[in-house]
Design an enzyme around this catalytic site. Sequence first.
Site, PDB file in Angstrom:
ATOM      1  CG  ASP A  10      42.782  36.133  43.806  1.00 18.47           C
ATOM      2  OD1 ASP A  10      42.821  37.280  43.310  1.00 18.47           O
ATOM      3  OD2 ASP A  10      42.055  35.238  43.336  1.00 18.47           O
ATOM      4  CD  GLU A 151      35.495  34.170  45.129  1.00 17.18           C
ATOM      5  OE1 GLU A 151      35.163  33.945  46.304  1.00 17.18           O
ATOM      6  OE2 GLU A 151      36.674  34.021  44.723  1.00 17.18           O
ATOM      7  CB  CYS A 183      41.159  36.249  35.807  1.00 14.53           C
ATOM      8  SG  CYS A 183      40.272  36.161  37.388  1.00 14.53           S
TER       9      CYS A 183
HETATM   10  N1  DGL Z   1      41.619  36.474  40.536  1.00  9.24           N
HETATM   11  C1  DGL Z   1      41.880  37.817  40.268  1.00  9.24           C
HETATM   12  C2  DGL Z   1      42.753  38.034  39.055  1.00  9.24           C
HETATM   13  O1  DGL Z   1      43.563  37.182  38.754  1.00  9.24           O
HETATM   14  C3  DGL Z   1      40.801  38.864  40.377  1.00  9.24           C
HETATM   15  C4  DGL Z   1      39.396  38.465  40.459  1.00  9.24           C
HETATM   16  C5  DGL Z   1      38.466  39.601  40.898  1.00  9.24           C
HETATM   17  O2  DGL Z   1      38.301  39.748  42.095  1.00  9.24           O
HETATM   18  O3  DGL Z   1      37.914  40.294  40.039  1.00  9.24           O
HETATM   19  O4  DGL Z   1      42.678  39.041  38.387  1.00  9.24           O
END
Ligand code: DGL
Length: 269
Positions: A10, A151, A183
Amino acid sequence: MKSAAIGVFDSGIGGLTVVKELAALMPHEKIIYFGDTARAPYGSRPPAQIIDFMNQFLRFFAKQEVKMAVVACNTMTALGLEAARSMYSYPLVGMTTGVRTALEATKTKNIGVIATQAAVASGKHGKMLKELDDAARFYPQACPDFVPLIEQGILSGSVLEAAAKEYLIPLVKAKVDALILGCTHYPLISPLIQQIMGKTVTLVNPAGETARAAYRELNKRDLLASTGEGSIKIGFSGDSVMARDLSQNIIRGCKSEFIKAELEEYAII
Ligand code: DGL
């Protein structure tokens, strides 16, 4: 080879919410996780760059000789997974949309999805919903502030709450009763999301479905590890002190170790 590792990746720590489900379902597997914390978030980047980064991960995992890679990111799954399938010799599993589960849960047929800007712009969830139930109403909402806050280890507090209210109140007003967490970072703040949405709203986290899809794929190919102790190796591309602390919390109870990882060397210049 049954004894080879599963690669999971990810943009940052979010994909560990999928690792947690994979490890619970397949306790004998070796998992190598890679989070590109140096370049997160991905969701506000142009699609071509997101696809390019995804291929850097996939070349990295090809070198590790993994038996499968799980794209633990809805954004990369939506933008690049189908095209990548034919480019690598090992199988790829992406995030399931959660749309079927949301349709099972909804009574009002008002279904929401919260995701990154790029994932919302891809239109993937909406298309699938229309295919499955033409009468359902779809409410997509991009939440660009969530990933940068998460984050940084901000999982509660006034700044996050203000952003969450801005994104979620329109969905409450639309009487959404099933909300897809589109997400992999968002399950980390699901208590706050549930609090704002109200307790009658079903939050759909596709991580469990995705882990089951990975299990089925390995089983079909006779690649499941059925003996030996599983392990999780975690690498981050950026300054990893915060990411390490957060990851320990997410996969609490699992045996894990940290590895050094660089991604740029897998770029094709
Ligand atoms: N965790 C990621 C997703 O499921 C993306 C997060 C990102 O870096 O914007 O879309």
